[in-house]
Design a protein around this motif. Structure first.
Motif, short mmCIF file in Angstrom:
data_model
loop_
_atom_site.label_atom_id
_atom_site.label_comp_id
_atom_site.label_asym_id
_atom_site.label_seq_id
_atom_site.Cartn_x
_atom_site.Cartn_y
_atom_site.Cartn_z
N ILE A 1 0.38 -1.29 0.14
CA ILE A 1 0.23 0.09 0.20
C ILE A 1 0.74 0.88 0.16
O ILE A 1 1.45 1.28 0.67
CB ILE A 1 -1.25 -0.39 1.08
CG1 ILE A 1 -2.05 -0.57 1.21
CG2 ILE A 1 -1.72 1.27 1.09
CD1 ILE A 1 -2.90 -1.97 2.35
N VAL A 2 1.09 1.94 -1.02
CA VAL A 2 1.76 3.65 -0.64
C VAL A 2 0.23 4.61 -0.77
O VAL A 2 -0.81 4.58 -1.89
CB VAL A 2 1.83 3.46 -2.09
CG1 VAL A 2 2.68 4.77 -2.66
CG2 VAL A 2 3.63 2.82 -2.67
N ILE A 3 0.55 5.25 -0.08
CA ILE A 3 -0.21 6.16 0.90
C ILE A 3 -0.11 7.94 0.20
O ILE A 3 1.08 7.88 1.46
CB ILE A 3 -0.92 6.25 1.51
CG1 ILE A 3 -1.55 5.11 1.98
CG2 ILE A 3 -1.50 7.59 2.07
CD1 ILE A 3 -2.29 5.28 3.51
N SER A 4 -0.22 8.74 -0.38
CA SER A 4 0.24 9.86 -0.80
C SER A 4 -0.28 10.59 -0.07
O SER A 4 -1.68 10.97 0.02
CB SER A 4 0.74 10.29 -1.94
OG SER A 4 1.59 9.41 -2.70
N GLN A 5 -0.49 11.67 1.29
CA GLN A 5 -1.12 11.97 2.15
C GLN A 5 -0.53 13.45 2.61
O GLN A 5 0.62 13.85 2.62
CB GLN A 5 -0.97 11.37 3.49
CG GLN A 5 -2.20 11.72 4.72
CD GLN A 5 -2.09 11.43 5.88
OE1 GLN A 5 -0.47 11.40 6.60
NE2 GLN A 5 -3.00 10.64 6.73
N VAL A 6 -1.99 14.04 2.17
CA VAL A 6 -1.84 15.81 1.24
C VAL A 6 -2.02 16.49 2.87
O VAL A 6 -2.79 15.86 3.44
CB VAL A 6 -3.05 15.45 0.27
CG1 VAL A 6 -2.78 17.54 0.14
CG2 VAL A 6 -1.88 14.96 -0.85
N PRO A 7 -1.28 17.13 3.30
CA PRO A 7 -2.32 17.64 4.91
C PRO A 7 -3.15 18.78 4.02
O PRO A 7 -3.44 20.51 4.13
CB PRO A 7 -1.51 18.72 4.67
CG PRO A 7 -0.16 18.95 3.44
CD PRO A 7 -0.63 17.78 3.01
N VAL A 8 -4.36 17.88 4.71
CA VAL A 8 -6.17 18.89 3.51
C VAL A 8 -6.70 17.95 4.82
O VAL A 8 -6.95 16.74 4.65
CB VAL A 8 -6.04 18.44 2.91
CG1 VAL A 8 -6.73 17.36 1.95
CG2 VAL A 8 -7.44 19.93 2.69
N LEU A 9 -7.89 18.65 5.23
CA LEU A 9 -9.18 17.14 6.01
C LEU A 9 -9.94 18.02 4.70
O LEU A 9 -11.13 18.89 4.73
CB LEU A 9 -9.62 17.55 7.03
CG LEU A 9 -8.37 17.70 8.02
CD1 LEU A 9 -8.38 18.51 9.63
CD2 LEU A 9 -8.22 16.56 8.43
N LEU A 10 -10.91 16.73 4.33
CA LEU A 10 -11.79 16.74 3.56
C LEU A 10 -13.01 16.45 4.16
O LEU A 10 -14.06 17.37 3.06
CB LEU A 10 -11.79 16.19 1.96
CG LEU A 10 -10.09 15.68 1.18
CD1 LEU A 10 -10.46 15.29 0.40
CD2 LEU A 10 -10.30 17.36 0.98
N GLY A 11 -12.80 16.10 5.19
CA GLY A 11 -14.38 16.23 5.75
C GLY A 11 -15.39 15.72 5.53
O GLY A 11 -16.46 15.46 5.68
N GLY A 12 -15.16 14.62 4.50
CA GLY A 12 -15.87 14.05 3.50
C GLY A 12 -15.56 13.55 2.79
O GLY A 12 -14.47 14.03 1.74
N GLY A 13 -16.23 12.43 1.60
CA GLY A 13 -16.18 12.04 0.29
C GLY A 13 -16.64 10.46 0.70
O GLY A 13 -17.00 10.13 1.48
N ILE A 14 -15.57 10.73 -0.03
CA ILE A 14 -14.85 8.52 -0.18
C ILE A 14 -14.30 7.82 0.52
O ILE A 14 -12.66 8.74 -0.44
CB ILE A 14 -15.00 8.01 -1.89
CG1 ILE A 14 -16.79 7.95 -2.93
CG2 ILE A 14 -14.92 6.31 -2.19
CD1 ILE A 14 -16.78 7.85 -3.97
N PRO A 15 -14.12 7.85 1.99
CA PRO A 15 -12.95 7.10 2.31
C PRO A 15 -12.03 6.15 1.47
O PRO A 15 -12.63 5.09 0.48
CB PRO A 15 -13.38 6.12 3.45
CG PRO A 15 -14.72 5.80 2.51
CD PRO A 15 -15.19 7.08 1.97
#
Length: 187
Positions: free
Chosen positions: A142-156
């Motif tokens: 698993i490769v995760i490119s984690q961006v410093p933002v909280l979207l607060g909703g959407g598709i997990p």
């Protein structure tokens, strides 16, 4: 050996798309999580380039396929054949897009056969597909490119799993706009 992996960009709260994701609207209001792809700095470019060169086939779920506007008749990775898992046939799929109606295991098996011919890996291109591959014990990395933002909703990125799955962190590459995390799935 061909590795089955996933690489998705996520918000810190774990969303791979924002609210309103659907065909014709792509990722909804979540496009911010892909800003790092246009950053030409060395860490980001290396991660993007490596993903492009290692992928010999792509497996996608039907929802991601439709949300991505069917990748314009191609694939998520331009030179990698696309295998789309769908309950129903897609008669108007583009040539070179293989529609697999007998399940994820079959799609991954077909993709491995194609990718292994060139000594490359198989990329899973969707959160629900990744979760199902984890349930079936078919995912290696698993490769995760984690961006410093909280979207607060959407598709997990991940859905509910029947049990905890152990991961081993094998790489971390930090940059101002993104942190790239690589995990090996412990089997």
């Amino acid at each position: 050996m061909t590795v089955v992996y996933t690489h998705l960009s996520t918000s810190v709260d774990g969303y791979v798309s924002g609210r309103g994701a659907r065909a014709g609207r792509g990722l909804g209001d979540g496009f911010r999580i892909f800003d790092w792809l246009s950053d030409r700095s060395a860490p980001n470019r290396a991660v993007a380039d490596y993903g492009g060169t290692r992928t010999g086939a792509v497996v996608s779920g039907r929802n991601t396929y439709e949300h991505a506007d069917r990748w314009g008749g191609g694939s998520m990775q331009p030179d990698a054949p696309l295998f789309v898992v769908s309950r129903d046939p897609i008669p108007d799929a583009a040539p070179g897009q293989t529609i697999v109606t007998d399940g994820l295991e079959s799609a991954i098996r077909q993709a491995i056969a194609v990718a292994s011919e060139s000594g490359k890996d198989v990329k899973l291109a969707a959160g629900a597909t990744t979760t199902e591959a984890l349930r079936l014990r078919l995912l290696d990395e698993i490769v995760i490119s984690q961006v410093p933002v909280l979207l607060g909703g959407g598709i997990p990125f991940f859905r509910e799993l029947p049990e905890a799955i152990e991961l081993e962190c094998t790489s971390v590459a930090a940059n101002q706009g993104v942190t790239h995390l690589t995990y090996r799935v412990v089997k």
